[in-house]
Design a protein around this motif. Structure first.
Motif: not given
Length: 443
Positions: A281-288, A290-297, A303-309
């Motif tokens: 899902e390239p669109g979902l990968l890009s969204r995920t 992009a959000e992580l770029a400004g977050a602490d891993p 959205l990452l939580d939702a991907v895991c769930q």
């Protein structure tokens, strides 16, 4: 007037031709359970060598199962995974023994103790990626092999206090142990017998003995050296039961084998599935990303939580929850006798259209749009026997995925991009893709 068939009796009767059903389940366990669930709820499953099981796949059935009085339910014996984890494992123990072991281990696998592993999880992921994608490497990256490497080193840190603790020895021993417990050995106990040292069961018992030899050596070293860093081995060595007894070396092997094997294989398979779906899902990968770029891993994003769930919903690593009744009980409208085994088909629960619209679709936003209905989502089981390592598994999955997505860009192989969706098949302690999920580093 023609008598109508008793549909209740039909759906709760064990299926005929049990061996054929076992073979069908081994080929595609999730689809098999969904087909059985189509006959009604509860539905019966029976494989050679195991007692018949009545399964539910509904939130109402899950609620009844997880709220059953503690003395009323116990793990079934024989158990499909008993050869792997052992009789003393927290997964299979019951009564006061289970309560005491869980009370000791649970605090070390929750809250601040789990968060303290965050930097180790992140650094281990980066190191594994450098090895897999660094200069001099060639060929595709197998997602399950990479994931196993990361999660194994994390659980070794939790158990022994250091990821460097003989990792090279444990790597080979654990991999051989997992690979030796094949699907036929899991679903057909009749195959669990030696064949002059050359059969599947012989290979498994040899691999188990090799792993136990490593564990016994470390147990002896820790006993001689005294307490270490307050790791899980220290906790297990400190357990004392009401009669003053401690865990024997055999019992310690069972507990450590459970922690090391179950503590990394289930998370590794979930991570593999998450990578598969994100890269389809390239669109979902890009969204995920992009959000992580400004977050602490170590913190992740919603959205990452939702991907895991959503990954855990579509691919629960342990697809069934089993309990055996110790006394008569009424469950799902049926009066059941002591000794009856009942269970939850987690994949069926997670694929009910009434709860999860378009259930076969990978759609993480469903976890952002609305709260999860009670007892409709149970990737780690539930009740007093819910997976004791669920908090660690959840946190580790998020940190590894966040670190991986922000460290390297992976390109799926053509077979992954255009091929059919892999089936989820039972493999040792967890359900895994039936074929390799492979990537190449993007330049």
């Amino acid at each position: 007037m023609t008598a109508q068939p008793d549909m209740t009796a039909q759906r709760v009767a064990p299926p005929r031709w049990a061996l054929l059903h076992a073979l069908a389940a081994g080929r595609d366990f999730e689809s098999y359970l969904r087909r059985r669930a189509a006959t009604g709820d509860p539905f019966a499953v029976g494989f050679p060598g195991f007692p018949p099981v009545l399964f539910t796949g509904t939130p109402e059935g899950a609620r009844e199962l997880f709220r059953a009085p503690i003395p009323l339910v116990t793990p079934p014996r024989p158990n499909p995974i008993e050869p792997m984890v052992g009789a003393a494992s927290l997964i299979l123990s019951s009564g006061e023994r289970h309560r005491a072991d869980r009370a000791m281990l649970a605090p070390a696998l929750h809250g601040p103790r789990v968060r303290a592993l965050g930097e180790t999880i992140r650094d281990t992921t980066v190191e594994a990626l450098e090895t897999a994608c660094g200069p001099g490497t060639s060929g595709p990256i197998d997602a399950l092999v990479l994931s196993r490497t990361i999660t194994r080193r994390v659980i070794l840190t939790a158990v022994f206090g250091s990821a460097d603790h003989r990792d090279h020895e444990y790597a080979g021993a654990v991999t051989a142990f997992l690979d030796a417990f094949t699907t036929p050995l899991l679903v057909a106990p009749v195959l669990r017998r030696g064949l002059a040292g050359f059969g599947p069961w012989d290979r498994f018992t040899t691999a188990r003995a090799r792993l136990d030899e490593l564990l016994l050596t470390d147990i002896a070293r820790r006993r001689a050296a005294g307490p270490g860093t307050g790791d899980l081995l220290d906790l297990l060595l400190s357990i004392r039961y009401d009669d003053g007894t401690a865990l024997t070396d055999t019992d310690l092997c069972d507990q450590l084998r459970t922690l090391i094997v179950a503590g990394h294989e289930t998370t590794a398979t979930t991570l593999t599935w998450a990578l598969y779906h994100l890269h389809r899902e390239p669109g979902l990968l890009s969204r995920t990303t992009a959000e992580l770029a400004g977050a602490d891993p170590l913190d992740g994003t919603d959205l990452l939580d939702a991907v895991c769930q959503e990954t855990l919903r579509l691919h629960p690593p342990v697809p069934i929850v089993l309990r055996t009744l110790t006394a008569p009980w009424r469950w799902r409208g049926l009066d059941l006798a002591a000794g009856q085994t009942i269970g939850l088909a987690v994949g069926v629960l997670h694929s009910r259209p009434a709860t999860w619209p378009a259930p076969r679709l990978f759609h993480p936003d469903r976890f952002l749009d609305r709260p999860i209905p009670p007892f409709a989502f149970a990737p780690f089981g539930g009740g007093h026997r819910r997976c004791v390592g669920a908090t660690l598994a959840d946190y580790e999955l998020r940190v590894v995925l966040a670190t991986l997505l922000t460290t390297v860009r992976l390109r799926p192989t053509p077979a992954l991009t255009f091929g059919r969706r892999p089936r989820s098949v039972p493999r040792n302690l967890a359900s895994a893709p039936d074929r390799a999920i492979q990537f190449t580093p993007a330049q």
